[in-house]
Design a protein around this motif. Structure first.
Motif, short mmCIF file in Angstrom:
data_model
loop_
_atom_site.label_atom_id
_atom_site.label_comp_id
_atom_site.label_asym_id
_atom_site.label_seq_id
_atom_site.Cartn_x
_atom_site.Cartn_y
_atom_site.Cartn_z
N TRP A 1 0.78 -1.28 -0.02
CA TRP A 1 -0.03 -0.08 -0.09
C TRP A 1 0.85 1.19 -0.02
CZ3 TRP A 1 -0.03 -4.04 3.52
CH2 TRP A 1 0.70 -3.66 4.72
N HIS A 2 2.08 1.19 0.39
CA HIS A 2 2.93 2.45 0.28
C HIS A 2 3.10 2.90 -0.87
CE1 HIS A 2 6.98 4.46 0.18
NE2 HIS A 2 6.94 4.29 1.28
N TYR B 1 -4.00 7.20 -2.41
CA TYR B 1 -4.87 7.31 -1.23
C TYR B 1 -6.00 8.14 -1.30
CZ TYR B 1 -0.24 5.47 0.01
OH TYR B 1 0.95 4.84 0.29
N PHE C 1 2.54 6.07 4.73
CA PHE C 1 1.49 6.42 3.75
C PHE C 1 1.91 7.59 3.00
CE2 PHE C 1 -0.85 2.95 5.47
CZ PHE C 1 -2.18 2.87 4.73
#
Length: 326
Positions: A11-12, A16, A270
């Motif tokens: 997910w890095h 987002y 994130f």
């Protein structure tokens, strides 16, 4: 220690959405695109992958092809037991049918772990908990948490399950909210294949010393994984590791190395507005400097200072090792 391995949550390398920029902070990426970005980070060797795979319909074989061309392995699979379907909880949902669905989804993820020969199934039951006084029966809630994890661990004795605790968000109170509570739950479950994934930022956010939490988890034989990032302690900001609390992160690494804990140092960051490859590279550069700092640490002098609880003497030794290693 040149053989230290580095990893990251896949997910890095995604894009987002938050409750303000509901149109997202970039064009959505598929997991394949995220893997190709991860492959651009020179020192990255493994990734943690969400299941179901995001951004399209992909087979395990397609994911493996992408991983292979980027020389990446898989450390863990994170089943998505925190989405809309589980808004009232996964293990702790009041609806037994939804609890069964969570069990089925994680059971599917177990086969994905086997396919990739990953280290563990990562459980982050973010929706398990409560928000208001009197909302839940606390005994029932805790029992459902432990029964849910325990059933999976007993049905899949060949796999490791790690619980990633966190004080809050998305629930105001999460069921597995701290090192101590999670450890108590694991000891109550009583199975050897259930452990903790210690997120440095979650420990900070929860008012813990991550170094102390790591030592306790290791003492109980339950530290199966770790994530690093940083925050201002008031929220799980998931900022770049070492950007705010480098000396505390260094002590965390020191405890791992002192106990000969040889797992992957993994990023859970994130980068909403930052370039994801540059951010991961920058973070790993700090992790490598911390690793060099551990090699430079005067262990005998540190032990002597600690034997006297000499705060300034110990800090001087630690700071010289860390900041001299850049």
């Amino acid at each position: 220690m040149s053989n230290q391995r580095y990893g990251a949550g896949i997910w890095h390398f995604a894009t987002y959405v938050d409750r303000y920029a509901t149109d997202g902070y970039g064009t959505p990426r598929s997991v394949i695109e995220a893997i190709d970005l991860a492959g651009q980070v020179k020192d990255l060797s493994v990734v943690d992958i969400n299941y179901p795979f995001f951004g399209g319909e992909f087979s395990n074989a397609q994911i493996k092809t992408a991983l292979d061309r980027n020389n990446l392995g898989v450390i863990g699979i994170t089943p998505e037991i925190y989405t809309r379907e589980f808004a009232k909880g996964a293990f702790t949902n009041p609806d037994a049918g939804v609890r069964r669905r969570a069990h089925e989804l994680i059971t599917e993820a177990c086969d994905v772990v086997r396919f990739f020969k990953a280290d563990y199934v990562k459980l982050w039951p973010g929706q398990d908990g409560w928000d208001y006084p009197f909302q839940v029966d606390h005994g029932t809630l805790w029992k459902h948490s432990l029964d849910g994890v325990g059933q999976l661990a007993s049905e899949n004795p060949d796999l490791k399950f790690v619980i990633e605790y966190k004080p809050r968000e998305p629930r105001v109170h999460m069921s597995f909210d701290s090192l101590a509570r999670t450890l108590l739950g694991i000891e109550k479950i009583g199975l050897p294949n259930v452990g903790i994934l210690l997120d440095f930022g979650h420990a900070l956010f929860g008012g813990e010393s991550a170094a102390d939490s790591a030592q306790m988890a290791i003492d109980y034989g339950r530290l199966f994984g770790m994530d690093v990032n940083d925050n201002y302690r008031s929220w799980d900001d998931d900022l770049v590791a070492g950007s705010l609390h480098p000396i505390e992160l260094f002590e965390f690494f020191y405890v791992l190395r002192k106990n000969k804990w040889e797992g992957v140092w993994q990023l859970d960051q994130f980068p909403f507005r930052e370039d994801s490859v540059a951010t991961a590279t920058h973070a790993i550069d700090f992790l490598k400097a911390a690793s060099r700092g551990l090699e430079a640490l005067d262990i005998d002098a540190l032990k002597e200072a600690q034997s006297k609880h000499d705060a300034i003497g110990a800090l001087r030794i630690a700071q010289k090792a860390l900041f001299g290693s850049f």
